[in-house]
Motif scaffolding. Sequence first.
Motif, PDB file in Angstrom:
ATOM      1  N   ASN A 165      -8.028  -7.256  -4.101  1.00 27.33           N
ATOM      2  CA  ASN A 165      -9.288  -6.922  -4.768  1.00 27.33           C
ATOM      3  C   ASN A 165     -10.078  -8.170  -5.165  1.00 27.33           C
ATOM      4  OD1 ASN A 165      -9.405  -3.767  -5.330  1.00 27.33           O
ATOM      5  ND2 ASN A 165      -7.267  -4.409  -5.539  1.00 27.33           N
ATOM      6  N   LYS A 166     -10.078  -9.135  -4.235  1.00 34.36           N
ATOM      7  CA  LYS A 166     -10.940 -10.321  -4.310  1.00 34.36           C
ATOM      8  C   LYS A 166     -10.630 -11.222  -5.500  1.00 34.36           C
ATOM      9  CE  LYS A 166     -14.679  -7.947  -1.869  1.00 34.36           C
ATOM     10  NZ  LYS A 166     -16.106  -7.533  -1.858  1.00 34.36           N
ATOM     11  N   ARG A 167      -9.397 -11.186  -5.963  1.00 33.58           N
ATOM     12  CA  ARG A 167      -8.941 -12.114  -7.004  1.00 33.58           C
ATOM     13  C   ARG A 167      -7.751 -12.882  -6.432  1.00 33.58           C
ATOM     14  NH1 ARG A 167      -8.518  -8.832 -12.600  1.00 33.58           N
ATOM     15  NH2 ARG A 167      -8.627 -10.949 -13.450  1.00 33.58           N
ATOM     16  N   VAL A 168      -8.001 -13.481  -5.270  1.00 38.84           N
ATOM     17  CA  VAL A 168      -6.914 -14.074  -4.491  1.00 38.84           C
ATOM     18  C   VAL A 168      -6.203 -15.208  -5.231  1.00 38.84           C
ATOM     19  CG1 VAL A 168      -6.322 -15.234  -2.327  1.00 38.84           C
ATOM     20  CG2 VAL A 168      -7.957 -13.347  -2.317  1.00 38.84           C
ATOM     21  N   PRO A 169      -6.910 -16.159  -5.848  1.00 34.78           N
ATOM     22  CA  PRO A 169      -6.181 -17.229  -6.555  1.00 34.78           C
ATOM     23  C   PRO A 169      -5.247 -16.697  -7.638  1.00 34.78           C
ATOM     24  CG  PRO A 169      -8.477 -17.833  -6.258  1.00 34.78           C
ATOM     25  CD  PRO A 169      -8.372 -16.394  -5.864  1.00 34.78           C
ATOM     26  N   LEU A 170      -5.705 -15.691  -8.386  1.00 32.38           N
ATOM     27  CA  LEU A 170      -4.849 -15.100  -9.414  1.00 32.38           C
ATOM     28  C   LEU A 170      -3.681 -14.356  -8.779  1.00 32.38           C
ATOM     29  CD1 LEU A 170      -4.368 -14.675 -12.400  1.00 32.38           C
ATOM     30  CD2 LEU A 170      -5.925 -12.715 -12.335  1.00 32.38           C
ATOM     31  N   GLY A 171      -3.939 -13.721  -7.646  1.00 31.68           N
ATOM     32  CA  GLY A 171      -2.875 -13.043  -6.923  1.00 31.68           C
ATOM     33  C   GLY A 171      -1.813 -14.022  -6.461  1.00 31.68           C
ATOM     34  N   ALA A 222       3.697  -6.306  -7.586  1.00 32.95           N
ATOM     35  CA  ALA A 222       2.679  -5.262  -7.499  1.00 32.95           C
ATOM     36  C   ALA A 222       1.342  -5.747  -8.046  1.00 32.95           C
ATOM     37  CB  ALA A 222       3.143  -4.022  -8.253  1.00 32.95           C
ATOM     38  N   LEU A 223       1.392  -6.447  -9.174  1.00 33.70           N
ATOM     39  CA  LEU A 223       0.150  -6.940  -9.786  1.00 33.70           C
ATOM     40  C   LEU A 223      -0.480  -8.030  -8.927  1.00 33.70           C
ATOM     41  CD1 LEU A 223      -1.797  -6.860 -12.183  1.00 33.70           C
ATOM     42  CD2 LEU A 223      -0.329  -8.516 -13.345  1.00 33.70           C
ATOM     43  N   GLY A 224       0.336  -8.950  -8.417  1.00 33.76           N
ATOM     44  CA  GLY A 224      -0.190 -10.011  -7.563  1.00 33.76           C
ATOM     45  C   GLY A 224      -0.816  -9.461  -6.295  1.00 33.76           C
ATOM     46  N   LYS A 225      -0.165  -8.485  -5.687  1.00 31.71           N
ATOM     47  CA  LYS A 225      -0.717  -7.848  -4.487  1.00 31.71           C
ATOM     48  C   LYS A 225      -2.053  -7.182  -4.798  1.00 31.71           C
ATOM     49  CE  LYS A 225       0.275  -4.203  -1.123  1.00 31.71           C
ATOM     50  NZ  LYS A 225       1.194  -3.108  -0.741  1.00 31.71           N
ATOM     51  N   GLU A 229      -2.002   3.731  -5.372  1.00 31.01           N
ATOM     52  CA  GLU A 229      -2.034   4.498  -4.130  1.00 31.01           C
ATOM     53  C   GLU A 229      -3.211   5.461  -4.079  1.00 31.01           C
ATOM     54  OE1 GLU A 229       1.796   6.320  -3.541  1.00 31.01           O
ATOM     55  OE2 GLU A 229       2.831   4.417  -3.876  1.00 31.01           O
ATOM     56  N   GLN A 230      -3.727   5.834  -5.236  1.00 34.62           N
ATOM     57  CA  GLN A 230      -4.881   6.740  -5.281  1.00 34.62           C
ATOM     58  C   GLN A 230      -6.202   5.983  -5.431  1.00 34.62           C
ATOM     59  OE1 GLN A 230      -3.860  10.637  -7.577  1.00 34.62           O
ATOM     60  NE2 GLN A 230      -2.464   9.090  -8.380  1.00 34.62           N
ATOM     61  N   GLY A 231      -6.129   4.650  -5.433  1.00 29.18           N
ATOM     62  CA  GLY A 231      -7.337   3.847  -5.504  1.00 29.18           C
ATOM     63  C   GLY A 231      -7.844   3.570  -6.902  1.00 29.18           C
ATOM     64  N   TYR A 232      -7.047   3.877  -7.912  1.00 30.61           N
ATOM     65  CA  TYR A 232      -7.452   3.633  -9.304  1.00 30.61           C
ATOM     66  C   TYR A 232      -6.983   2.240  -9.708  1.00 30.61           C
ATOM     67  CZ  TYR A 232      -7.871   8.734  -9.119  1.00 30.61           C
ATOM     68  OH  TYR A 232      -8.184  10.017  -8.757  1.00 30.61           O
ATOM     69  N   THR A 233      -7.715   1.233  -9.242  1.00 27.57           N
ATOM     70  CA  THR A 233      -7.274  -0.153  -9.388  1.00 27.57           C
ATOM     71  C   THR A 233      -7.179  -0.594 -10.838  1.00 27.57           C
ATOM     72  OG1 THR A 233      -8.308  -0.663  -7.252  1.00 27.57           O
ATOM     73  CG2 THR A 233      -7.762  -2.516  -8.688  1.00 27.57           C
ATOM     74  N   GLY A 234      -8.188  -0.277 -11.619  1.00 27.70           N
ATOM     75  CA  GLY A 234      -8.184  -0.680 -13.020  1.00 27.70           C
ATOM     76  C   GLY A 234      -7.031  -0.064 -13.786  1.00 27.70           C
ATOM     77  N   TRP A 294       7.850 -12.954  -1.266  1.00 23.39           N
ATOM     78  CA  TRP A 294       7.414 -13.986  -0.323  1.00 23.39           C
ATOM     79  C   TRP A 294       6.418 -13.428   0.688  1.00 23.39           C
ATOM     80  CZ3 TRP A 294       8.109 -18.811  -1.449  1.00 23.39           C
ATOM     81  CH2 TRP A 294       9.227 -19.215  -2.195  1.00 23.39           C
ATOM     82  N   TYR A 295       6.653 -12.196   1.142  1.00 14.93           N
ATOM     83  CA  TYR A 295       5.747 -11.585   2.126  1.00 14.93           C
ATOM     84  C   TYR A 295       4.352 -11.411   1.532  1.00 14.93           C
ATOM     85  CZ  TYR A 295       3.648  -8.018   5.110  1.00 14.93           C
ATOM     86  OH  TYR A 295       2.788  -7.313   5.924  1.00 14.93           O
ATOM     87  N   GLU A 296       4.277 -10.858   0.324  1.00  9.91           N
ATOM     88  CA  GLU A 296       2.963 -10.649  -0.291  1.00  9.91           C
ATOM     89  C   GLU A 296       2.298 -11.980  -0.626  1.00  9.91           C
ATOM     90  OE1 GLU A 296       1.404  -7.991  -0.206  1.00  9.91           O
ATOM     91  OE2 GLU A 296       2.990  -6.540   0.189  1.00  9.91           O
ATOM     92  N   LEU A 297       3.088 -12.990  -0.988  1.00 12.02           N
ATOM     93  CA  LEU A 297       2.522 -14.324  -1.200  1.00 12.02           C
ATOM     94  C   LEU A 297       1.932 -14.852   0.106  1.00 12.02           C
ATOM     95  CD1 LEU A 297       2.008 -16.811  -2.954  1.00 12.02           C
ATOM     96  CD2 LEU A 297       4.342 -17.579  -2.433  1.00 12.02           C
ATOM     97  N   GLY A 298       2.658 -14.658   1.197  1.00 17.04           N
ATOM     98  CA  GLY A 298       2.129 -15.070   2.493  1.00 17.04           C
ATOM     99  C   GLY A 298       0.839 -14.355   2.836  1.00 17.04           C
ATOM    100  N   ARG A 299       0.803 -13.043   2.596  1.00 16.11           N
ATOM    101  CA  ARG A 299      -0.412 -12.277   2.870  1.00 16.11           C
ATOM    102  C   ARG A 299      -1.581 -12.752   2.005  1.00 16.11           C
ATOM    103  NH1 ARG A 299      -1.000  -9.413   7.289  1.00 16.11           N
ATOM    104  NH2 ARG A 299      -2.387  -7.998   6.173  1.00 16.11           N
ATOM    105  N   ALA A 300      -1.290 -13.114   0.762  1.00 13.13           N
ATOM    106  CA  ALA A 300      -2.348 -13.609  -0.121  1.00 13.13           C
ATOM    107  C   ALA A 300      -2.904 -14.938   0.393  1.00 13.13           C
ATOM    108  CB  ALA A 300      -1.810 -13.768  -1.544  1.00 13.13           C
TER     109      ALA A 300
END
Length: 246
Positions: A148-154, A140-143, A113-118, A172-178
């Motif tokens: 962050n441009k790692r869509v296949p892994l997501g 959470a990890l898949g989303k 939420e604070q943008g600290y992706t790593g 299912w929703y986040e999978l759809g969004r991916a």
Amino acid sequence: SYVAAIQQFRDAQRLGAASFDAAYNLGRAYRQYALSVKDTDKRLYNDNLKFAIDQFEEAVRYKPNAADVQFQLGLCYHDLQLYSQASSTFRRALNLSPQDPAIYYQLGQLSAEQGYTGEATAYYMDGLKINPRHTLLLVALGKLYAENKRVPLGIKTLRQATQEDPLMWEAWYELGRAHMRAREWNLALSALEQARQSSSFVTSIYTAMASCYLRLNKRDEARQLVNETLQRDPNNVEALRIQKQL
């Protein structure tokens, strides 16, 4: 009946039950009441979270080494968007219960939420080392990967989440969004339909499906989903935006 629960626990304290259990349960009642009014009364929401914090801090004085109290206290700070206090509190909980994947999940959410992706990714993966089948961590990890441009892994991670808990609409929703990010509109619709079957009241599912149908130039289907969204939420910004395109 959160108001009634609060009154009962307060009566117990007034009558002499100045104990860990009374404070802890009163804190939980205040937090549950706050969450129940989050979308309708912001002042009442904030006030009850502050009351909950007071009670959890009282419970900490009785049992400083109770990880669950620290966890609940961290949730309250998070709900109030007091990220620094939330982070330090969850870290205390982690020191007390280092094998609890739920704490890693909360720390990951704070970082994301604070943008600290790593940092968020590291917390999620540490939690999955403890429990590789923890669905919330997988979602959470898949989303995070997909955003962050790692869509296949997501997509791979989110598909694993749907296998672990086929009834969790968020997975299912986040999978759809991916799949939408990959411009795989039919696969996205398939996942989003599974989300809708599990949770038919979530308007964001309907607007995501409408967007997919619009991309496929199936305007009648898109229009129907927009109308269903606006019946539930007449001021839905995304539905109104798609309606203009239609």
